[in-house]
Design a protein around this motif. Structure first.
Motif, mmCIF file in Angstrom:
data_model
loop_
_atom_site.group_PDB
_atom_site.id
_atom_site.type_symbol
_atom_site.label_atom_id
_atom_site.label_comp_id
_atom_site.label_asym_id
_atom_site.label_seq_id
_atom_site.Cartn_x
_atom_site.Cartn_y
_atom_site.Cartn_z
ATOM 1 N N PHE A 24 -2.447 5.653 -3.499
ATOM 2 C CA PHE A 24 -3.284 6.838 -3.326
ATOM 3 C C PHE A 24 -2.381 8.050 -3.188
ATOM 4 O O PHE A 24 -1.454 8.058 -2.372
ATOM 5 C CB PHE A 24 -4.171 6.704 -2.091
ATOM 6 C CG PHE A 24 -4.964 7.949 -1.778
ATOM 7 C CD1 PHE A 24 -6.081 8.273 -2.527
ATOM 8 C CD2 PHE A 24 -4.590 8.793 -0.741
ATOM 9 C CE1 PHE A 24 -6.815 9.420 -2.246
ATOM 10 C CE2 PHE A 24 -5.320 9.940 -0.450
ATOM 11 C CZ PHE A 24 -6.431 10.256 -1.211
ATOM 12 N N LEU A 25 -2.648 9.092 -3.990
ATOM 13 C CA LEU A 25 -1.868 10.326 -3.969
ATOM 14 C C LEU A 25 -2.820 11.503 -3.840
ATOM 15 O O LEU A 25 -3.882 11.522 -4.473
ATOM 16 C CB LEU A 25 -1.061 10.477 -5.262
ATOM 17 C CG LEU A 25 -0.124 9.334 -5.642
ATOM 18 C CD1 LEU A 25 0.388 9.529 -7.061
ATOM 19 C CD2 LEU A 25 1.040 9.251 -4.666
ATOM 20 N N SER A 26 -2.438 12.502 -3.047
ATOM 21 C CA SER A 26 -3.335 13.639 -2.843
ATOM 22 C C SER A 26 -2.556 14.878 -2.423
ATOM 23 O O SER A 26 -1.509 14.778 -1.762
ATOM 24 C CB SER A 26 -4.379 13.303 -1.773
ATOM 25 O OG SER A 26 -5.168 14.430 -1.457
ATOM 26 N N ILE A 27 -3.101 16.054 -2.806
ATOM 27 C CA ILE A 27 -2.581 17.321 -2.295
ATOM 28 C C ILE A 27 -3.629 17.994 -1.399
ATOM 29 O O ILE A 27 -3.491 19.161 -1.037
ATOM 30 C CB ILE A 27 -2.182 18.274 -3.438
ATOM 31 C CG1 ILE A 27 -3.384 18.572 -4.339
ATOM 32 C CG2 ILE A 27 -1.019 17.695 -4.234
ATOM 33 C CD1 ILE A 27 -3.171 19.745 -5.272
ATOM 34 N N ASP A 28 -4.682 17.264 -1.037
ATOM 35 C CA ASP A 28 -5.801 17.783 -0.260
ATOM 36 C C ASP A 28 -5.602 17.469 1.221
ATOM 37 O O ASP A 28 -5.556 16.298 1.618
ATOM 38 C CB ASP A 28 -7.098 17.158 -0.760
ATOM 39 C CG ASP A 28 -8.340 17.745 -0.108
ATOM 40 O OD1 ASP A 28 -8.209 18.503 0.875
ATOM 41 O OD2 ASP A 28 -9.450 17.432 -0.587
ATOM 42 N N GLY A 54 -10.190 -6.819 -3.985
ATOM 43 C CA GLY A 54 -9.337 -6.179 -3.001
ATOM 44 C C GLY A 54 -8.289 -5.253 -3.570
ATOM 45 O O GLY A 54 -7.337 -4.885 -2.873
ATOM 46 N N GLU A 55 -8.440 -4.833 -4.833
ATOM 47 C CA GLU A 55 -7.432 -3.992 -5.475
ATOM 48 C C GLU A 55 -7.553 -2.520 -5.100
ATOM 49 O O GLU A 55 -6.663 -1.724 -5.412
ATOM 50 C CB GLU A 55 -7.528 -4.134 -6.997
ATOM 51 C CG GLU A 55 -7.165 -5.528 -7.500
ATOM 52 C CD GLU A 55 -7.438 -5.694 -8.989
ATOM 53 O OE1 GLU A 55 -8.047 -4.769 -9.585
ATOM 54 O OE2 GLU A 55 -7.066 -6.737 -9.549
ATOM 55 N N GLY A 56 -8.647 -2.107 -4.446
ATOM 56 C CA GLY A 56 -8.837 -0.708 -4.109
ATOM 57 C C GLY A 56 -8.068 -0.291 -2.866
ATOM 58 O O GLY A 56 -8.024 -1.021 -1.867
ATOM 59 N N HIS A 57 -7.469 0.882 -2.906
ATOM 60 C CA HIS A 57 -6.749 1.423 -1.754
ATOM 61 C C HIS A 57 -7.724 1.644 -0.599
ATOM 62 O O HIS A 57 -8.883 2.015 -0.815
ATOM 63 C CB HIS A 57 -6.074 2.742 -2.142
ATOM 64 C CG HIS A 57 -5.141 3.266 -1.111
ATOM 65 N ND1 HIS A 57 -5.566 3.981 -0.005
ATOM 66 C CD2 HIS A 57 -3.779 3.186 -0.994
ATOM 67 C CE1 HIS A 57 -4.519 4.315 0.727
ATOM 68 N NE2 HIS A 57 -3.423 3.850 0.159
ATOM 69 N N ASP A 78 0.858 -1.187 0.000
ATOM 70 C CA ASP A 78 0.000 0.000 0.000
ATOM 71 C C ASP A 78 0.892 1.233 0.000
ATOM 72 O O ASP A 78 1.741 1.393 0.899
ATOM 73 C CB ASP A 78 -0.905 0.040 1.232
ATOM 74 C CG ASP A 78 -2.119 -0.877 1.094
ATOM 75 O OD1 ASP A 78 -2.318 -1.443 -0.001
ATOM 76 O OD2 ASP A 78 -2.844 -1.052 2.091
ATOM 77 N N LEU A 79 0.708 2.095 -0.995
ATOM 78 C CA LEU A 79 1.446 3.346 -1.099
ATOM 79 C C LEU A 79 0.472 4.495 -0.888
ATOM 80 O O LEU A 79 -0.520 4.621 -1.612
ATOM 81 C CB LEU A 79 2.108 3.461 -2.471
ATOM 82 C CG LEU A 79 2.614 4.843 -2.885
ATOM 83 C CD1 LEU A 79 3.728 5.312 -1.961
ATOM 84 C CD2 LEU A 79 3.087 4.837 -4.325
ATOM 85 N N THR A 80 0.749 5.327 0.113
ATOM 86 C CA THR A 80 -0.095 6.481 0.422
ATOM 87 C C THR A 80 0.790 7.707 0.554
ATOM 88 O O THR A 80 1.734 7.709 1.354
ATOM 89 C CB THR A 80 -0.864 6.285 1.741
ATOM 90 O OG1 THR A 80 -1.497 5.006 1.738
ATOM 91 C CG2 THR A 80 -1.904 7.377 1.921
#
Length: 317
Positions: free
Chosen positions: A227-231, A305-308, A156-158
């Motif tokens: 999952f990547l975010s700037i929020d 199960g592929e969803g973050h 898992d990459l967050t």
């Protein structure tokens, strides 16, 4: 001493390049940026020439060729993503090698163009892929290489890095210039995943907006939910209001601790390039192909199960 120049001197990442040039005992001859907020130069290389017009910068670089001791050897490129290609080709045609930040270029076809210009000029392009030099990343890569079971790891990459309102008003908020959030803040992670886990086999997009994206990548040795975010609203509750950034990589449920050790990675990258061990165009091809596929993909619903784990929150919002 090796002579350097720098394009994009007012950018966020430029001071790391300036320090790397200084810490490898080399000389920053000149720098260019359309923005003149470059006071950082005073503490690193106060005698460097500085230009706010690209034409004057190029003219100065050409005149330096008359004096072998002052002639430029490398130009480091820290300009906005959409300008990397013309700045790299200008560098090569000037007779210099190029050191460029990520993403090198947006598409594999742009890489092919750079290969042509390399052949035409006899000069080379090097990409800053600094995570390949991080000690914890190297340890994990060695562990995976020693594992002969060929089992795939669950990863898992967050990565959430809060950005203020300025972000969407800048070139970074324009997908024509930054190529979107997955490319702008994610490309070095995709390179890292390939570096550790091998060839990419599947690339699925589950969610995409101007501030965040999520998906699934399957490599030879790993299944990766990302999952990547700037929020800032995506920050975990135990982090929100305390730290603006949350970075997590788990491998089979175990946290990979690599929050430290980033400070000197640009200097290490420069040392490797100057020693003839830099990462060239082909090293960058895999991550460029990855982000180009993500940008052009339509989001699909995750399965098996592929969803973050953060994805359900996005789908309900």
């Amino acid at each position: 001493m090796t002579n350097f120049s720098l394009i994009g001197a007012a950018g966020y990442i430029a001071p790391r390049h300036m320090r790397a040039i200084k810490e490898t005992n080399n000389k920053l001859i000149s720098a260019y940026d359309i923005n003149d907020s470059v006071g950082i130069i005073d503490s690193i290389s106060p005698h460097s020439e500085f230009f706010t017009e690209f034409e004057r910068f190029l003219d100065h670089a050409h005149r330096l060729k008359r004096c072998p001791s002052a002639e430029l050897d490398y130009i480091s490129i820290c300009s906005p993503n959409y300008l990397h290609l013309p700045h790299i080709t200008s560098t090569l045609r000037l007779g210099c090698d190029a050191i460029c930040e990520k993403p090198l270029v947006p598409t594999p076809w742009d890489l092919d163009e750079l290969e042509l210009v390399e052949r035409e000029t006899g000069k080379h392009v090097y990409n800053i892929l600094q995570l390949r030099h991080h000690s914890e990343i190297l340890k994990l890569r060695e562990m995976i290489a020693r594992d002969t079971s060929q089992n795939k790891y669950d990863v898992d990459l967050t990565y959430i890095t809060s950005r203020g309102k300025w972000y969407m008003e800048s070139w970074k908020g324009d997908p024509r210039k930054s190529y979107g959030v997955a490319t702008n803040i994610g490309v070095h992670f995709y390179d890292m995943l390939h570096f550790i886990f091998g060839k990419l086999q599947h690339n699925l997009l589950h969610y995409s907006s101007e501030k965040k994206a999520a998906g699934y990548l399957e490599y030879e040795r790993a299944r990766v939910r990302w999952f990547l975010s700037i929020d800032e609203n995506d920050l975990p509750l135990d982090v929100r209001g305390i730290k603006p950034t949350f970075r997590s990589i788990t491998v089979n449920g175990k946290e990979l601790e690599f929050s430290e050790g980033f400070t000197d990675l640009h200097t290490v990258s420069y040392q490797e390039i100057l020693a003839g061990r830099g990462y060239g165009l082909e090293a960058a091809r895999h991550c460029i192909e990855t982000v180009e596929t993500i940008r052009s993909a339509s989001a699909v619903s995750p399965k098996n199960g592929e969803g973050h784990p953060f994805l359900p929150n996005l789908q309900r919002s």
